[in-house]
Design a protein around this motif. Sequence first.
Motif, PDB file in Angstrom:
ATOM      1  N   GLY A  61       0.859  -1.304   0.000  1.00 14.78           N
ATOM      2  CA  GLY A  61       0.089   0.001   0.029  1.00 14.78           C
ATOM      3  C   GLY A  61       0.864   1.249  -0.038  1.00 14.78           C
ATOM      4  O   GLY A  61       0.483   2.110  -0.559  1.00 14.78           O
ATOM      5  N   PHE A  62       2.027   1.449   0.881  1.00 14.42           N
ATOM      6  CA  PHE A  62       2.604   2.440   1.000  1.00 14.42           C
ATOM      7  C   PHE A  62       3.381   2.701  -0.428  1.00 14.42           C
ATOM      8  O   PHE A  62       3.336   3.807  -0.948  1.00 14.42           O
ATOM      9  N   THR A  63       3.902   1.654  -1.236  1.00 12.01           N
ATOM     10  CA  THR A  63       4.387   1.681  -2.618  1.00 12.01           C
ATOM     11  C   THR A  63       3.708   2.149  -3.568  1.00 12.01           C
ATOM     12  O   THR A  63       3.978   3.030  -4.296  1.00 12.01           O
ATOM     13  N   LEU A  64       2.289   1.632  -3.667  1.00 12.06           N
ATOM     14  CA  LEU A  64       1.575   1.870  -4.663  1.00 12.06           C
ATOM     15  C   LEU A  64       0.962   3.539  -4.685  1.00 12.06           C
ATOM     16  O   LEU A  64       0.581   4.247  -5.312  1.00 12.06           O
ATOM     17  N   ASP A  65       0.955   3.852  -3.121  1.00 15.83           N
ATOM     18  CA  ASP A  65       0.665   5.603  -2.970  1.00 15.83           C
ATOM     19  C   ASP A  65       1.487   6.260  -3.341  1.00 15.83           C
ATOM     20  O   ASP A  65       1.464   7.648  -3.767  1.00 15.83           O
TER      21      ASP A  65
END
Length: 389
Positions: A61-65
């Motif tokens: 999630g952190f990466t995709l954001d």
Amino acid sequence: MDSRTVAVIRTTFKAVAAQEDGVQRLARSCYSILFTEYPALRDFFPAAMDAQRDRFVKAIGFTLDRLEQPGELLPFLAQLGRDHRKYGVLPEHYVAMCSSIKTAMRLSADTEIWTDEVDRAWDEGLKMISDTMVGAAEKETTPPVWGGTVLESRAVLRNLRVVRLRLDQPMRYAAGQYVSVQVPARPRMWRYLSPAIPANAEGEIEFHVRAVSGGWVSPAIIDHTAVGDQWQLGAPLGGLGVPRNPKRKLLMIGCGTGIAPLRAQLMTMAQRRANPHVHLFVGGKHPCDLYDMDALSELAVANPWLSVTPVTEQDENPWWYTESKPQENIWPGIAPRRTGAIAKVVAKTGTWADHDVQIVGSPSMVQTTKFRLMASGTQAKNIRHDPLF
């Protein structure tokens, strides 16, 4: 990646996340596929996978954001790549993991949304992630793992312990960063801890550890750590140790053992000739949670650029705290203790728009404090904290 590719990746992930128990099923599916297709990789992971799956979901999630923020994302991925060396991870293992993630995504998504374009987008995104991590790992010249011998294990509260170690070789880390640790009682389980002192030539390092209810590693550290134990430590991570503008005033906010990375920075700053003004708010639920005030008092007395305000949610200590010290300690150089939620106290104390801000604590504390500061005029770009997982 172009904006279309980023949008396709995010849309697919959101579609999976919108399903009942979507991200948890995705994580379970991913590791099930990985261990089935590549059974030798099972030994890289702990027996209990709950925490590992949770970290995986949050990291994704952190990466995709941040796919459109390379200045923030790529250093984060590079750090992860350097850190993963401690597991003995090789480039082919990244290939296996990427294949498992993509297969799990495809199986979790509705058939009609998994088009050739979606397939190509995930290939491109996963390749960018793995290439960044592998490249950083291959360029790194520091050890993948440091060994450390426990020199001191001191109980501060019944659920909080200070542990000091000597490493087998000095570690270069910036004050404010954190490292992963593995203790003898919990093999293959790594916990992130922040050094409470700056790096030094003697290779000594200090951690402040509070037991997390329901946790695996921190209670084992509290209950079983003894002098002579051998720990393992991974590469340093995080960006709090790199100040954006050394001329701007600094606001530091730390709760519980979150004071450790802030104290390490203050100790580093104390060795310099000149510093901007620093206002530190240190918080806890009870007065006894302000366990490090003596050290902070010494720093404040010796360094006029430092102001320290203690904050607790309650005025009374818990029933189990039986120390004979007076309820209200008066520390030289320290402002009187204030009562209330630390986010509210900080926001009401003054205007911090002209300060750089660092926040360390639980995810809920960090988010609440960040939102209150932003609501009172502090720009988000001036507020820093490490990823909340």
